[in-house]
Design a protein around this motif. Structure first.
Motif, short mmCIF file in Angstrom:
data_model
loop_
_atom_site.label_atom_id
_atom_site.label_comp_id
_atom_site.label_asym_id
_atom_site.label_seq_id
_atom_site.Cartn_x
_atom_site.Cartn_y
_atom_site.Cartn_z
N LEU A 226 -10.29 -37.23 -42.13
CA LEU A 226 -9.92 -36.20 -43.09
C LEU A 226 -8.75 -36.64 -43.96
O LEU A 226 -8.71 -36.36 -45.16
CB LEU A 226 -9.58 -34.90 -42.36
CG LEU A 226 -10.73 -34.22 -41.62
CD1 LEU A 226 -10.21 -33.04 -40.80
CD2 LEU A 226 -11.80 -33.75 -42.58
N ALA A 227 -7.80 -37.33 -43.36
CA ALA A 227 -6.63 -37.77 -44.11
C ALA A 227 -6.99 -38.82 -45.16
O ALA A 227 -6.33 -38.91 -46.21
CB ALA A 227 -5.58 -38.32 -43.15
N ALA A 228 -8.03 -39.61 -44.91
CA ALA A 228 -8.41 -40.66 -45.85
C ALA A 228 -9.17 -40.11 -47.06
O ALA A 228 -9.25 -40.77 -48.10
CB ALA A 228 -9.27 -41.71 -45.14
N ALA A 229 -9.74 -38.92 -46.94
CA ALA A 229 -10.52 -38.33 -48.03
C ALA A 229 -9.59 -37.70 -49.06
O ALA A 229 -8.45 -37.34 -48.75
CB ALA A 229 -11.48 -37.28 -47.48
N PRO A 230 -10.03 -37.54 -50.30
CA PRO A 230 -9.21 -36.85 -51.31
C PRO A 230 -8.85 -35.44 -50.85
O PRO A 230 -9.61 -34.78 -50.13
CB PRO A 230 -10.13 -36.82 -52.55
CG PRO A 230 -11.09 -37.94 -52.34
CD PRO A 230 -11.30 -38.04 -50.88
N ARG A 231 -7.70 -34.99 -51.27
CA ARG A 231 -7.23 -33.65 -50.90
C ARG A 231 -7.59 -32.67 -52.02
O ARG A 231 -7.35 -32.94 -53.19
CB ARG A 231 -5.71 -33.68 -50.69
CG ARG A 231 -5.12 -32.36 -50.19
CD ARG A 231 -3.74 -32.59 -49.60
NE ARG A 231 -2.83 -33.17 -50.59
CZ ARG A 231 -2.00 -32.44 -51.35
NH1 ARG A 231 -2.00 -31.12 -51.26
NH2 ARG A 231 -1.20 -33.04 -52.21
N LEU A 232 -8.18 -31.54 -51.62
CA LEU A 232 -8.60 -30.53 -52.59
C LEU A 232 -7.59 -29.39 -52.61
O LEU A 232 -7.31 -28.78 -51.58
CB LEU A 232 -9.99 -29.99 -52.23
CG LEU A 232 -10.53 -28.88 -53.15
CD1 LEU A 232 -10.76 -29.41 -54.56
CD2 LEU A 232 -11.82 -28.29 -52.57
N VAL A 233 -7.08 -29.12 -53.80
CA VAL A 233 -6.20 -27.96 -54.02
C VAL A 233 -6.88 -27.10 -55.08
O VAL A 233 -7.18 -27.59 -56.17
CB VAL A 233 -4.80 -28.40 -54.50
CG1 VAL A 233 -3.92 -27.18 -54.75
CG2 VAL A 233 -4.15 -29.33 -53.49
N CYS A 234 -7.16 -25.84 -54.75
CA CYS A 234 -7.84 -25.01 -55.74
C CYS A 234 -7.59 -23.53 -55.45
O CYS A 234 -7.11 -23.16 -54.38
CB CYS A 234 -9.34 -25.30 -55.78
SG CYS A 234 -10.24 -24.85 -54.29
N ASP A 235 -7.91 -22.70 -56.44
CA ASP A 235 -7.73 -21.26 -56.30
C ASP A 235 -8.77 -20.62 -55.39
O ASP A 235 -8.55 -19.51 -54.89
CB ASP A 235 -7.80 -20.58 -57.68
CG ASP A 235 -6.64 -20.96 -58.58
OD1 ASP A 235 -5.60 -21.40 -58.05
OD2 ASP A 235 -6.77 -20.82 -59.81
#
Length: 683
Positions: A226-235
């Motif tokens: 999970l840490a290696a995958a891109p991080r998603l920030v969204c509303d």
């Protein structure tokens, strides 16, 4: 939505039980402990004081671990239970079950705790088809352990059940006599270990001892993933939940075939397809490429290593052909099924070249592209040499193994998936439309690889000329003029199989559609006959075989829709792509973020929720990958040399989206999008 079954899996092994944690498998029941296509446990029933247990709740701790909270008997509103039973189960090469009893009474309690166990050693194909066994089953007690065994010639499988606390073992299971002090507890750990033996009793897999520390190892591995995958920030809270669910399920479906060493690639889906599939692994790797590119690298290596080398009618094998499916069970071992491996797929081979090119565009890994040049060339040769069964320059299929081979060798591989508008089924060979799109794309991409990496500009020119000719002929021969769409297929006589289907969306993805016809295709895809509001149906309403809960004749497949949306973006239909994505992502909310293999194609104005398809795989690899490809599509992510192009078209309801640390040849980069696209509203 739930079918009342609890699934946990890790690598090549999975367990399907009821909500109590019990297994009571019938002949055609997908419950049990399975590993390498054999069911090693068909019965696993816990009783306390002679009573079955009642489920209070189930905690899905991780994909490989779950916990069941239970009480004896049924209980009533007038009598409080005084005993809690907790089963904490984790899957590794077999499974471990930590059994804990809590006494809530002020008096001591003496109980008999029993686990009944049995194994039918059914091959997964036998489970699906309710077939009888041909070998010999034995059961014995050995040093306090229950050992169940099956033997048919050199094919040998055993299941060993043991406990960390002393137990009375008999041929039906293990039994404990337990005394628990007031407000005290008792526990033991049960171990179930499957063993695969070959000729001479040789172990086919290392004998891995059961170790409690492996629980933490698996948790650490998931956190690293999970840490290696891109991080998603969204509303959107629901999009964040669906994104995490997709990443976790992809981790769960990582599969290490015997032929792959320590490398993993995506298995197709639980329960029937926990093995390597050419098409499924390739398409899932394409979906996940911007997020976990290592899956694509392993898929390319392993499928390339097992590329066809000969003409073998039993396995539908040809030189250059990419395998369809690999199995390890009894029926395959005795050649009662051809899956060792089976090559009956007409799309995996051109898609292999597509993935190879797309992988390089994202990662810049030219070493792999150069290393697998022979495999890519062989795949391209297969398109022209072995796939042109009709002699008209189109990829077609017809099984040569008439007993157990697949009739339909496209992704819609059920028996009735390819039909005329009036419901008739065409003869063979069949040349479905999306196969021509894949072949076109493979030639275009193969030309780029030949020119830039293989040092063969002459071959590149040849492939480009072939692609141009294929596109011209395709737009002439497959076009249904009075309907303004492409036929589903050409039949054995070269006539159009004129049903309207979702396959036309794959044509947009491949780029084979003439620009002046793309708008008509987009209109069909988003029109009322194909688009349900939840997604694009596999077959249009009004076709004779349309059925909203028919496997490939009216259901909605999330994977299918993800490539359709990608194709719409390719031709500039941003709003339409966003509308498709929004429908499927809305549906994900009703499946707790885990999109199933397929769901009902009913109109959205008829249902407040997507209708569950009764036998859908869940999790299923390319459904798990669908939200990832939707994110790529909504953000307009596309590699351009050493840079990543970002061109967002995000639905208003999703709001702001930030995808951080996207891996690629550029290192790590961030992408941002704001919800500005009005995709319309549903009732």
């Amino acid at each position: 939505m739930s079918d009342g079954l609890v699934r946990i899996l890790h690598g090549n092994t999975f367990v399907v039980s009821d909500t109590r944690g019990d297994i009571e498998a019938s002949a055609d029941d997908p419950t049990g402990l399975f590993s390498f296509d054999t069911r090693f446990l068909s019965r696993w029933v816990l009783t306390v004081g002679g009573e079955r247990l009642t489920a209070l709740s189930t905690d899905d701790l991780q994909y490989f671990e779950t916990r069941f909270f239970l009480v004896p008997g049924t209980g009533t509103v007038y009598v409080n239970a005084t005993l809690t039973v907790i089963r904490r189960r984790a899957v590794d090469d077999g499974f471990r079950e930590q059994l804990t009893l809590l006494n809530h009474d002020g008096s001591p309690v003496e109980l008999t705790v029993r686990v009944d166990a049995d194994s039918d050693f059914a091959d997964l194909f036998e489970v699906k088809d309710a077939m009888a066994k041909k070998g010999t089953r034995t059961t014995r007690v050995e040093d306090g352990r229950l050992v169940m065994a099956y033997e048919r010639g050199t094919f040998q499988r055993t299941t060993t059940v043991s406990s960390t606390k002393p137990a009375r073992a008999d041929e039906q299971g293990l039994e404990f006599t337990v005394r628990i002090e007031p407000h005290g507890s008792w526990d033991t750990e049960l171990h179930v270990v499957p063993t695969l033996l070959g000729p001479g009793g040789r172990r086919l897999l290392p004998d891995t001892p059961v170790a409690t520390g492996r629980w933490q190892d698996m948790e650490d591995d998931l956190e690293r993933w999970l840490a290696a995958a891109p991080r998603l920030v969204c509303d959107s809270d629901s999009l964040r939940a669906t994104y995490r669910r997709s990443l976790v399920d992809l981790a769960a479906l990582r599969f290490t075939p015997m032929i792959a060493g320590s490398r993993s690639l995506p298995a197709a889906g639980l329960p029937w397809f926990m093995t390597m599939f050419g098409r499924d692994s390739i398409l899932t790797s394409l979906q996940a490429l911007p997020f976990t590119p290592e899956l694509a690298a392993t898929t390319l290596r392993v499928l390339g290593d097992w590329q066809g080398t000969r003409v073998d009618d039993f396995r539908d094998e040809d030189p250059g052909r990419i395998l369809h499916e690999m199995r390890y069970g009894e029926l395959t071992a005795f050649e009662e099924r051809p899956h060792s491996p089976y090559y009956g797929s007409a799309d995996a081979t051109p898609l292999y070249v597509v993935l190879l090119d797309e992988y390089e565009r994202w990662t810049g890994d030219d070493e792999l592209v150069r290393g697998f040049e022979p495999e890519a060339r062989a795949a391209l040769r297969w398109i022209d040499t072995y796939a042109d069964l009709q002699g008209n320059g189109y990829v077609a299929y017809q099984r040569r193994n008439e007993q157990t081979g697949l009739e339909n060798q496209c992704w819609k591989d059920s028996w009735d998936s390819i039909s005329y508008h009036d419901g008739r089924l065409p003869g063979f060979p069949r040349a479905t439309c999306e196969l021509q799109g894949y072949a076109y794309d493979a030639k275009v991409r193969g030309a780029r690889l030949a020119r830039q990496f293989w040092g063969d500009p002459g071959y590149a020119d040849e492939l480009e000329a072939q692609a141009e000719d294929l596109k011209r002929r395709f737009n002439r021969d497959f076009w249904v003029e009075d309907g303004q769409y492409y036929a589903l297929a050409l039949d054995a006589d070269g006539a159009r199989v004129d049903a309207l289907s979702s396959n036309i969306g794959h044509l947009l993805w491949s780029g084979i559609v003439d620009d002046d016809r793309a708008a008509a295709i987009a209109d069909h895809l988003l029109g009322p006959r194909l688009f349900s509001g939840w997604g694009v149906r596999t077959l249009a309403e009004g076709e004779a075989r349309y059925n909203p809960i028919g496997y490939h004749v009216g259901t909605v497949w999330p994977f299918d829709n993800s490539f359709i949306a990608w194709g719409l973006r390719r031709y500039g239909f941003k709003t339409e792509a966003a509308r498709v994505a929004a429908g499927i992502l809305d549906a994900a909310d009703y499946f707790a973020g885990r999109l199933p293999e397929a769901f009902g194609g009913y109109d959205r104005d008829l249902t407040k929720y997507p209708v569950q398809y009764p036998t859908a795989c869940s999790p299923q690899a390319w459904s798990t990958g669908a939200p990832l490809l939707f994110l790529r599509t909504l953000l307009g992510l596309d590699p351009m040399g050493e840079h990543l192009l970002v061109d967002p078209a995000v639905p208003v309801d999703i709001g702001v989206v930030e995808l951080l640390d996207i891996p690629g040849r550029w290192g790590r980069i961030d992408a941002f999008g704001r919800g500005l696209v009005d995709v319309g509203r549903w009732p």
